[in-house]
Design an enzyme around this catalytic site. Sequence first.
Site, short mmCIF file in Angstrom:
data_model
loop_
_atom_site.label_atom_id
_atom_site.label_comp_id
_atom_site.label_asym_id
_atom_site.label_seq_id
_atom_site.Cartn_x
_atom_site.Cartn_y
_atom_site.Cartn_z
N LYS A 1 -34.94 -25.95 10.84
CA LYS A 1 -35.17 -26.12 9.40
C LYS A 1 -34.79 -24.86 8.66
O LYS A 1 -35.25 -23.77 8.98
CB LYS A 1 -36.66 -26.39 9.14
CG LYS A 1 -37.07 -27.80 9.43
CD LYS A 1 -38.47 -28.02 8.89
CE LYS A 1 -38.95 -29.42 9.14
NZ LYS A 1 -40.28 -29.62 8.55
N HIS B 1 -50.45 -27.83 6.77
CA HIS B 1 -49.38 -27.40 5.86
C HIS B 1 -49.40 -28.08 4.50
O HIS B 1 -48.92 -27.51 3.53
CB HIS B 1 -48.01 -27.59 6.52
CG HIS B 1 -47.67 -26.48 7.47
ND1 HIS B 1 -48.42 -26.21 8.59
CD2 HIS B 1 -46.68 -25.54 7.46
CE1 HIS B 1 -47.89 -25.18 9.25
NE2 HIS B 1 -46.84 -24.75 8.58
N HIS C 1 -49.40 -25.54 1.74
CA HIS C 1 -48.33 -25.43 0.75
C HIS C 1 -48.88 -25.52 -0.67
O HIS C 1 -48.43 -24.82 -1.56
CB HIS C 1 -47.29 -26.55 0.97
CG HIS C 1 -46.38 -26.29 2.12
ND1 HIS C 1 -45.56 -27.27 2.64
CD2 HIS C 1 -46.13 -25.18 2.84
CE1 HIS C 1 -44.87 -26.77 3.64
NE2 HIS C 1 -45.20 -25.51 3.79
N ASN D 1 -46.91 -30.20 10.83
CA ASN D 1 -47.39 -29.89 9.49
C ASN D 1 -48.91 -29.83 9.40
O ASN D 1 -49.45 -29.74 8.30
CB ASN D 1 -46.85 -30.93 8.49
CG ASN D 1 -45.39 -30.68 8.20
OD1 ASN D 1 -44.98 -29.55 7.99
ND2 ASN D 1 -44.59 -31.74 8.21
N HIS E 1 -48.04 -17.27 3.86
CA HIS E 1 -47.86 -18.63 4.37
C HIS E 1 -48.85 -18.94 5.50
O HIS E 1 -49.54 -19.96 5.47
CB HIS E 1 -46.43 -18.82 4.86
CG HIS E 1 -46.20 -20.13 5.55
ND1 HIS E 1 -46.20 -21.33 4.87
CD2 HIS E 1 -46.00 -20.45 6.85
CE1 HIS E 1 -46.00 -22.32 5.72
NE2 HIS E 1 -45.87 -21.82 6.93
N GLU F 1 -37.38 -35.22 12.22
CA GLU F 1 -38.70 -35.35 11.61
C GLU F 1 -38.98 -36.71 10.99
O GLU F 1 -39.33 -36.83 9.83
CB GLU F 1 -38.91 -34.28 10.53
CG GLU F 1 -40.37 -34.14 10.20
CD GLU F 1 -40.63 -33.06 9.17
OE1 GLU F 1 -39.83 -32.91 8.27
OE2 GLU F 1 -41.64 -32.39 9.29
N ARG G 1 -18.93 -25.00 4.91
CA ARG G 1 -19.50 -26.24 5.45
C ARG G 1 -20.09 -26.07 6.85
O ARG G 1 -20.10 -27.00 7.65
CB ARG G 1 -18.48 -27.37 5.45
CG ARG G 1 -18.04 -27.79 4.06
CD ARG G 1 -17.48 -29.19 4.03
NE ARG G 1 -16.92 -29.47 2.72
CZ ARG G 1 -15.64 -29.23 2.40
NH1 ARG G 1 -14.82 -28.75 3.28
NH2 ARG G 1 -15.22 -29.51 1.19
N ARG H 1 -42.86 -35.20 14.93
CA ARG H 1 -42.65 -33.82 14.48
C ARG H 1 -43.51 -33.49 13.27
O ARG H 1 -43.84 -32.34 13.01
CB ARG H 1 -41.17 -33.60 14.15
CG ARG H 1 -40.88 -32.18 13.71
CD ARG H 1 -39.39 -31.92 13.73
NE ARG H 1 -39.08 -30.64 13.09
CZ ARG H 1 -37.86 -30.14 13.04
NH1 ARG H 1 -36.86 -30.80 13.57
NH2 ARG H 1 -37.64 -28.98 12.47
N LYS I 1 -43.42 -26.00 20.26
CA LYS I 1 -42.64 -26.50 19.12
C LYS I 1 -41.39 -27.21 19.61
O LYS I 1 -40.99 -28.24 19.07
CB LYS I 1 -42.29 -25.37 18.15
CG LYS I 1 -41.61 -25.90 16.89
CD LYS I 1 -41.60 -24.93 15.74
CE LYS I 1 -41.01 -25.63 14.51
NZ LYS I 1 -40.86 -24.73 13.37
N GLU J 1 -50.05 -19.75 13.05
CA GLU J 1 -49.12 -20.79 13.53
C GLU J 1 -49.22 -20.97 15.04
O GLU J 1 -48.96 -22.05 15.55
CB GLU J 1 -47.68 -20.45 13.13
CG GLU J 1 -47.39 -20.55 11.64
CD GLU J 1 -47.11 -21.99 11.14
OE1 GLU J 1 -47.11 -22.93 11.97
OE2 GLU J 1 -46.94 -22.15 9.93
#
Lengths: 374, 374
Positions: free
Chosen positions: B151, B255, B259, B252, B273, B244, B129, B248, B234, B193
């Site tokens: 993330k 993206h 994606h 993207n 990517h 987010e 956990r 934030r 960032k 990026e």
Amino acid sequence: MPDEVDRSVRTVHVPLGERAYDILIGHGLIESAGERLAQAFPGRRFGIVTDMEVAQAQLPRLTSALQAAGIGHEVVVVPAGEASKSLDRLGDVLDGLLSARLERGDLVVALGGGVIGDLAGFAAAITRRGMDFVQMPTSLLAQVDSSVGGKTGINAPQGKNLIGAFHQPRLVLADLDALETLPPRQFAAGYAEIVKYGLIDDEGFFFWLEENRANIFSGGPARAEAIARACAAKTRFVLADEKETGVRALLNLGHTFGHALEKVTGYSDRLLHGEGVAIGMVLAHRFSARLGLAPSQDGVRITRHLEAAGLPTEIGQIAGDKLPVEPMMDAIAQDKKVVRGKLTFILTRGIGQAFVERNVDPEAVRAFLEEMSA
Amino acid sequence: MPDEVDRSVRTVHVPLGERAYDILIGHGLIESAGERLAQAFPGRRFGIVTDMEVAQAQLPRLTSALQAAGIGHEVVVVPAGEASKSLDRLGDVLDGLLSARLERGDLVVALGGGVIGDLAGFAAAITRRGMDFVQMPTSLLAQVDSSVGGKTGINAPQGKNLIGAFHQPRLVLADLDALETLPPRQFAAGYAEIVKYGLIDDEGFFFWLEENRANIFSGGPARAEAIARACAAKTRFVLADEKETGVRALLNLGHTFGHALEKVTGYSDRLLHGEGVAIGMVLAHRFSARLGLAPSQDGVRITRHLEAAGLPTEIGQIAGDKLPVEPMMDAIAQDKKVVRGKLTFILTRGIGQAFVERNVDPEAVRAFLEEMSA
């Protein structure tokens, strides 16, 4: 069910700041879920996760209720039983939730016992990096144990609950009607967790349970009170220590031994979780007595109460072959409650006087277990 | 490597309260990791997660360093490539960490690119956990992108990063030496990026990149500065909005298209990517220009800069068969950034002027993509 059904709903509030939520305890909560969810989460869709047995007993009541309230929902069903707390079944649940195109603002509903609460709650925690979820615990164990604390997760080959997350539900609906179809053995197993709260730090609650056991088991008004008191007790501990760095560990009374027994019996019907806890609590008291920490008559009194509730209290009462000690020791060593090689146990000075002991000698545990398994 | 290696270390602090941490950027950070980790995390053991390629190029440097510092460690190696961001490989990593008997106070080290950071970080988030973890990003993309934001996660058949958690590292060691063995195509992909931060809200940074591109690509002092500025940018966004829900989302930029392109090319070597992001950023600018929001010459200027960096800027430049539009639309609809059926895109009013648009008409996107794919 008694002729006169109590329609009152008890609420236990879990005040966790922005993650605060309510546990509602009462009759008919699944039938009235549509209205309640529509009000609390307007415009959301729900991904119901349940198991095959609960699907048969409870799912139609829930889906009818949601349909009547015009709430969109999808259902993911997994096999019943602890074996579903696996990475494979988690994959099935994630696949079901994602295929249903639930969006980040939608919710997961965990309809079932502790296994479903842990599995569905964990799936909610990691789907789209965190979806809200609602618990509808249908077993006594889940109502008193999984409803509070936010622990979710699955088992690993190396041990129980080793993979998981802390993820609080947004709402818990503990429907007392669901307990009517619960097998007596399951009910008794859940009762062990209720007794635990008396044993940890509330002698008065234990005495109350001794007085009210029959009423609780027959479905009288003491049942709802026992559930609410157990939830409130757990809430106290969770609040004191949300991430389990300190006193929350007391909730593990009986669990280190219990988990080890569950592991060596293969998480099977040989030993239900609550049964393991029942034996584990007795072992914790006896071990504490052995160390000269607790009066041995407290262990006897607890044993008598658990036996009257139909629970096992000795390792030898577990059906099947004699259990070997070494794998139990391995399980204990792999348990989450190990810190830097020392064994941590919840020991006790008597009923209502549990405490965390971080320096338990593994050899003393081994010798004790060998004797208890003889 | 230049003859005179700069031994200075840049630090970007990510001030997230009790989860605050530092990103160190400099040469020789893997070689000196033993001392640093022993000091920051005394008495802890480390479970290093890496991939087969990075294991060959970087692992011996790290294990020697840990050994020299007397730090206990275990290694879990997965195959290189995006395909390792799967539930199966996650299971392998969890199994490796648990079999190594890492305790709750021990740490996971993510040694590798973005895939390893996401996979190992997620494994850390859900083992017992939540275990602490240290990132040692070895690709430019990972150094500028995965180092900040917390993330972590894996891909699902339904889309990229749909399963995961927010989990902050305790420390990030971005070793510039690791970039020396990075294939040029990978370096360029990571550079996309960096460019993104200029395009979002820092026109001046984009102009600086236009001036310093050659120095960055040849490994001059501008490289560390570009990485540090991207990490700091960032950090600003993540701080403003850790979970987010708002600004934030600007991260993207490029993206959603990116994606979708990655998905239809099967997350394969056909399109890295960062390459998807490069094309996606150009598409976002062109789409914005098409909607009359941005001057079209900004799109041209960006295209020129990305081309000079060796990046693709058009769908047609992706190797292999022509890409069908419908699966791209499906991927966009399944994307996390869908709220109640409306498409959310990061659009722009020009270089350094990106914004979140939550009401994009799916038909306009489809028509645009059909034209861009023709």
